[in-house]
Design a protein around this motif. Sequence first.
Motif, PDB file in Angstrom:
ATOM      1  N   ASN A  33       0.792  -0.669   0.074  1.00 10.04           N
ATOM      2  CA  ASN A  33      -0.262  -0.115   0.191  1.00 10.04           C
ATOM      3  C   ASN A  33       0.575   1.441   0.047  1.00 10.04           C
ATOM      4  OD1 ASN A  33       1.231   0.115   2.810  1.00 10.04           O
ATOM      5  ND2 ASN A  33      -1.075   1.113   3.327  1.00 10.04           N
ATOM      6  N   ASP A  34       2.011   1.722  -0.125  1.00  5.10           N
ATOM      7  CA  ASP A  34       2.951   2.354   0.335  1.00  5.10           C
ATOM      8  C   ASP A  34       3.534   2.650  -1.046  1.00  5.10           C
ATOM      9  OD1 ASP A  34       5.349   3.929   0.884  1.00  5.10           O
ATOM     10  OD2 ASP A  34       6.060   2.756   2.752  1.00  5.10           O
ATOM     11  N   ASP A  35       2.904   4.204  -1.104  1.00  6.44           N
ATOM     12  CA  ASP A  35       3.456   4.309  -2.674  1.00  6.44           C
ATOM     13  C   ASP A  35       5.083   4.887  -2.802  1.00  6.44           C
ATOM     14  OD1 ASP A  35       1.548   4.939  -4.040  1.00  6.44           O
ATOM     15  OD2 ASP A  35       0.778   6.975  -2.942  1.00  6.44           O
ATOM     16  N   GLU A  36       5.662   5.002  -1.870  1.00 11.85           N
ATOM     17  CA  GLU A  36       7.320   5.509  -1.806  1.00 11.85           C
ATOM     18  C   GLU A  36       8.064   3.922  -1.594  1.00 11.85           C
ATOM     19  OE1 GLU A  36      10.608   6.899   0.700  1.00 11.85           O
ATOM     20  OE2 GLU A  36       8.811   7.470   1.831  1.00 11.85           O
ATOM     21  N   VAL A  37       7.755   2.598  -2.077  1.00 13.39           N
ATOM     22  CA  VAL A  37       7.711   0.891  -1.887  1.00 13.39           C
ATOM     23  C   VAL A  37       7.735   1.017  -3.136  1.00 13.39           C
ATOM     24  CG1 VAL A  37       7.798  -1.207  -1.352  1.00 13.39           C
ATOM     25  CG2 VAL A  37       7.784   0.223   0.556  1.00 13.39           C
ATOM     26  N   SER A  38       6.472   1.274  -3.921  1.00 10.47           N
ATOM     27  CA  SER A  38       5.938   0.821  -5.215  1.00 10.47           C
ATOM     28  C   SER A  38       6.713   2.275  -6.359  1.00 10.47           C
ATOM     29  CB  SER A  38       4.691   0.375  -5.652  1.00 10.47           C
ATOM     30  OG  SER A  38       3.891   1.731  -5.609  1.00 10.47           O
ATOM     31  N   ARG A  39       7.335   2.995  -5.182  1.00  9.76           N
ATOM     32  CA  ARG A  39       7.697   3.974  -6.759  1.00  9.76           C
ATOM     33  C   ARG A  39       8.445   3.542  -7.638  1.00  9.76           C
ATOM     34  NH1 ARG A  39      11.749   8.478  -4.813  1.00  9.76           N
ATOM     35  NH2 ARG A  39      12.172   9.817  -6.679  1.00  9.76           N
TER      36      ARG A  39
END
Length: 186
Positions: A33-39
Motif C-alpha cells: 500500500n506504500d507509494d514509496e515502496v512501489s515508486r
Amino acid sequence: MKHLGTVTLETPRLILRKYTLEDSESMFRNWANDDEVSRFLTWPTHKSVQDSREIISMWINEYNNEKSYMWCIELKEVHEPIGGISVVHLSEEISSAEIGYSIGKAYWHQGITSEALSAIMDFLFNQVGVNRIEAKHDSNNPNSGKVMMSCGLKYEGTRLMADRNNSGICDVVLYGLIARDYTPTI
C-alpha cells in the motif's frame, strides 16, 4: 534446469515461503500500500486488502507450475510477511532467471533484502541449475543496485529510457552473474 518450484528456504532471520491468503493483510499493510515502496516498480500500489488478496490468489494458482518461483519474505522476529522476491522472467533457452523484489520501508537498510536474494541465488544456482541470474533497477533507485552488488551480481550496463515504472519512463541499470563465477554470500 531441474525445476523445483517455490520451496521453503530459511536464513538466519528469514523464512522464504509460498504466499497464503492469510498473508493479504500483512502484504497490504507492510509494503503493497506504500507509494514509496512501489515508486520504482511496475505494479500499482494496492488500494485495499482486496487488491493484495487478488494478487496472492493468482500466485497461489501459479504454484502448481514447477517453473513458478514466488516467495513471501517472512521475518522470523515478527512472524509476518514484510516483502516478496520472485523470478520475474525465466528463460529456458539460455537457462537464466531474472529476480525482482520489494520490501516494506520499515525494513530498508537492514540487509534483509540482500539476505533473501542471496538465499534465492544459492537455490537457483545449486538446486535448480540456472546458468545466469540477473536483476535490474531504475537508475534513480541506487539502493536496489547495492543489494544486487552485495550478493555478487556484477554491473553490466545501463539502458537509457528503456523501461517504464510508476515513476514513468526510466533508465535501467542491469546486473548479472553466471554460475561459473558464483560464490555464495550467505
